[in-house]
Enzyme design. Structure first.
Site, short mmCIF file in Angstrom:
data_model
loop_
_atom_site.label_atom_id
_atom_site.label_comp_id
_atom_site.label_asym_id
_atom_site.label_seq_id
_atom_site.Cartn_x
_atom_site.Cartn_y
_atom_site.Cartn_z
N SER A 127 -5.42 -25.89 77.99
CA SER A 127 -4.03 -26.19 77.67
C SER A 127 -3.81 -27.69 77.64
O SER A 127 -4.41 -28.43 78.42
CB SER A 127 -3.09 -25.57 78.70
OG SER A 127 -1.76 -25.90 78.33
N LYS A 181 -5.10 -18.08 81.03
CA LYS A 181 -4.47 -18.83 79.93
C LYS A 181 -3.36 -18.00 79.26
O LYS A 181 -2.33 -18.54 78.85
CB LYS A 181 -5.53 -19.25 78.89
CG LYS A 181 -4.93 -20.01 77.69
CD LYS A 181 -4.32 -21.33 78.12
CE LYS A 181 -3.52 -22.14 77.17
NZ LYS A 181 -3.32 -21.94 75.82
N HIS A 184 -0.40 -18.24 81.40
CA HIS A 184 0.13 -19.60 81.20
C HIS A 184 1.04 -19.60 79.97
O HIS A 184 2.15 -20.12 79.98
CB HIS A 184 -1.03 -20.59 81.03
CG HIS A 184 -0.60 -21.94 80.52
ND1 HIS A 184 -0.29 -22.17 79.19
CD2 HIS A 184 -0.41 -23.13 81.14
CE1 HIS A 184 0.06 -23.43 79.02
NE2 HIS A 184 0.01 -24.04 80.20
N ASN A 185 0.55 -19.02 78.89
CA ASN A 185 1.32 -19.04 77.65
C ASN A 185 2.58 -18.18 77.73
O ASN A 185 3.61 -18.53 77.15
CB ASN A 185 0.45 -18.60 76.47
CG ASN A 185 -0.45 -19.73 76.01
OD1 ASN A 185 -0.83 -20.58 76.80
ND2 ASN A 185 -0.80 -19.74 74.75
N GLU A 188 4.92 -20.28 79.34
CA GLU A 188 5.29 -21.31 78.34
C GLU A 188 6.41 -20.78 77.42
O GLU A 188 7.40 -21.48 77.16
CB GLU A 188 4.04 -21.66 77.53
CG GLU A 188 4.23 -22.63 76.38
CD GLU A 188 2.91 -22.81 75.58
OE1 GLU A 188 1.88 -23.21 76.18
OE2 GLU A 188 2.92 -22.54 74.35
C1 6PG Z 1 -1.39 -24.91 75.21
C2 6PG Z 1 -0.62 -24.09 74.21
C3 6PG Z 1 -1.44 -23.85 72.99
C4 6PG Z 1 -0.62 -23.43 71.80
C5 6PG Z 1 -0.04 -22.06 71.91
C6 6PG Z 1 1.10 -21.87 70.95
O1 6PG Z 1 -1.44 -24.46 76.34
O2 6PG Z 1 -1.89 -25.97 74.85
O3 6PG Z 1 -0.27 -22.87 74.78
O4 6PG Z 1 -2.47 -23.01 73.34
O5 6PG Z 1 0.40 -24.34 71.59
O6 6PG Z 1 -1.04 -21.17 71.55
O7 6PG Z 1 1.31 -20.52 70.91
P1 6PG Z 1 2.29 -19.85 69.91
O8 6PG Z 1 1.85 -20.24 68.51
O9 6PG Z 1 2.13 -18.40 70.15
O10 6PG Z 1 3.63 -20.38 70.23
#
Ligand code: 6PG
Length: 455
Positions: A127, A181, A184-185, A188
């Site tokens: 990330s 991860k 994490h997302n 996010e």
């Molecule tokens: C990170 C982000 C990265 C990416 C996401 C976006 O941790 O650096 O999460 O992996 O920006 O995959 O995900 P979406 O396209 O589903 O919003």
């Protein structure tokens, strides 16, 4: 001289990771499916520490044994295809590292398939985006312990540092790194949506300049975070003298990791309604054409006078962010459902720098988790939630009264209200299930299952 490591895939992440590795003293071999990319990148970054290669045989042979190859390509089928091609050239004990946003179940499968042929598959969730790839990532690693020991030093070097502490960790076998991860997302998604909902409310009363000032002030408090500071920068950005944000179409796309987090919630039975709401918010945003039609038919728009304190709104964002992280923490704790043994405290530790969800609230959660693995029992967390609750309610009812979308924030309200309520209406749910389906129910005064002839 042979390369220390190979990078397969020269998208922006691959290119930046290559430069980061070179800066840390590694010799890197590079390969991309289209030759042109490799050529252009090498021309621009010519160095004795970079070996450009144009076919897989040369690529693999240019790396020291046991070979370490990092895949930085689109998740899904392309990863299987790349592995199949690489398997024609790699040897026993070589390590193929998938650094994409792969599904952990795919990583589990690839791990076992490659193990059978003696090749190590390693899945790392990274990330930090492009800047992280260049300057330091938060790295969530999973795979065989032996492979980890081989790549540990490299991961440490390319990881972000929190007060000097490297933000990478080994979470166990198979796809455990990618599992972390994905959560994490999911977090996010919920954080992004919480900020967006608050932005939308504020934008009914203040211009972008003012909102960026407000967010900038908040960013000096416990709300300090990468995503809030990114929002400040976004709101300041102008193009031809106009705010760029006003020209961005309100349809939010996704690549799937948020949805996978919700699938984890559904499969394990661990509630994460804020993350689910964030995913649904993106789906609803995609219905732009329908939304335009419906908005004309159901003309509910109404804006009352602004009757909130900015402090109330700030506390609302704080509660929503805090509860979103908390749901992610409980999801991580459910990793045993997939036979992982995720060390939650380690996940929180390595999320403190480099990654997209880094911020002061996370730092606090990391500290609290050391004493309260059942994080809602932490006194400090309790005090923040209770102290902010009236403000949270005020903002919530203001948003409802003004027909403003508060999907994630209200999901967090309901989550909180339900988990802290000793009694829920599930007794009636049970009675109804028994009424029409004889599904049985448990009682509070006797042990066992009961069924009643209701009529
Ligand atoms: C990170 C982000 C990265 C990416 C996401 C976006 O941790 O650096 O999460 O992996 O920006 O995959 O995900 P979406 O396209 O589903 O919003």
């Amino acid at each position: 001289m042979l390369a220390d490591i190979g990078i397969f895939g020269l998208g922006t992440m691959g290119e930046n990771l290559c430069l980061n590795l070179v800066e840390k003293g590694y010799k890197v071999s590079i390969y991309n499916r289209t030759e042109e990319k490799t050529r252009k990148f090498y021309e621009k970054n010519r160095s004795s520490a970079i070996i450009p290669t144009y076919n897989l045989k040369d690529f693999v042979e240019s790396i020291k044994k046991p070979r370490k190859v990092i895949l930085l390509i689109k998740a899904g089928d392309p990863v299987d295809e790349a592995i199949n091609h690489l398997l024609k050239h790699v040897e026993k004990n070589d390590i193929i590292i998938d650094a994409g946003n792969s599904h952990f179940k795919d990583s589990d499968r690839r791990y076992s398939e490659l193990k059978k042929v003696g090749v190590n598959f390693f899945g790392i969730g990274i990330s930090g985006g492009v800047e992280g790839a260049r300057k330091g990532l938060s790295i969530m690693a999973g795979g065989s312990k032996e492979a980890f020991d081989e790549i540990k030093e490299i991961l440490e070097k390319i990881s972000a540092k929190y007060n000097g502490e490297p933000c990478f960790s080994y979470f166990g076998e198979g796809g455990s790194g990618h599992f972390v991860k994905i959560i994490h997302n999911g977090i996010e998604y919920a954080l992004i949506e919480s900020i967006s909902e608050i932005f939308f409310l504020l934008s009914k009363f203040f211009d972008h300049e003012k909102i960026s000032e407000i967010f900038n002030e908040w960013n000096k408090s416990i709300l300090s975070s990468f995503l809030l500071s990114a929002t400040v920068n976004i709101l300041r950005k102008k193009e031809n003298g106009k705010f760029l944000i006003d020209y961005i179409l309100d349809k939010a796309e996704q690549k799937g990791t948020g949805k996978w987090s919700v699938e984890i919630s559904l499969e394990t039975g661990i509630p994460a309604p804020a993350i689910a709401a964030a995913v649904f918010s993106r789906y609803i945003s995609m219905m732009k054409e329908s939304r335009v039609k419906y908005s004309k038919l159901y003309n509910l728009s109404k804006i009352t006078n602004f009757s909130l304190d900015l402090e109330d709104i700030k506390k609302t964002l704080l509660v929503s962010i805090l509860l979103s992280y908390i749901q992610g923490i409980y999801l991580l704790k459910g990793s045993s459902f997939y036979n992982y043994k995720i060390n939650v405290s380690e996940a929180l530790r390595i999320w403190r720098a480099g990654c997209i969800i880094r911020g002061e609230i996370l730092n606090l959660l990391y500290k609290e988790y050391l004493n309260y693995e059942d994080i809602l029992l932490s006194n400090n967390i309790k005090n923040i939630l209770l102290e902010s609750f009236q403000s949270f309610l005020k903002t919530l009812s203001f948003a409802f009264n003004n027909h403003l979308p508060f999907n994630v924030i209200s999901a967090n309200y309901n989550y909180f209200i339900m988990v802290i309520n000793e009694k829920l209406p599930a007794n009636l749910t049970q009675a109804l299930r028994d009424y029409f389906g004889a599904h049985g129910y448990k009682r509070i005064d006797k042990e066992g299952y009961f069924h009643t002839e209701w009529y």
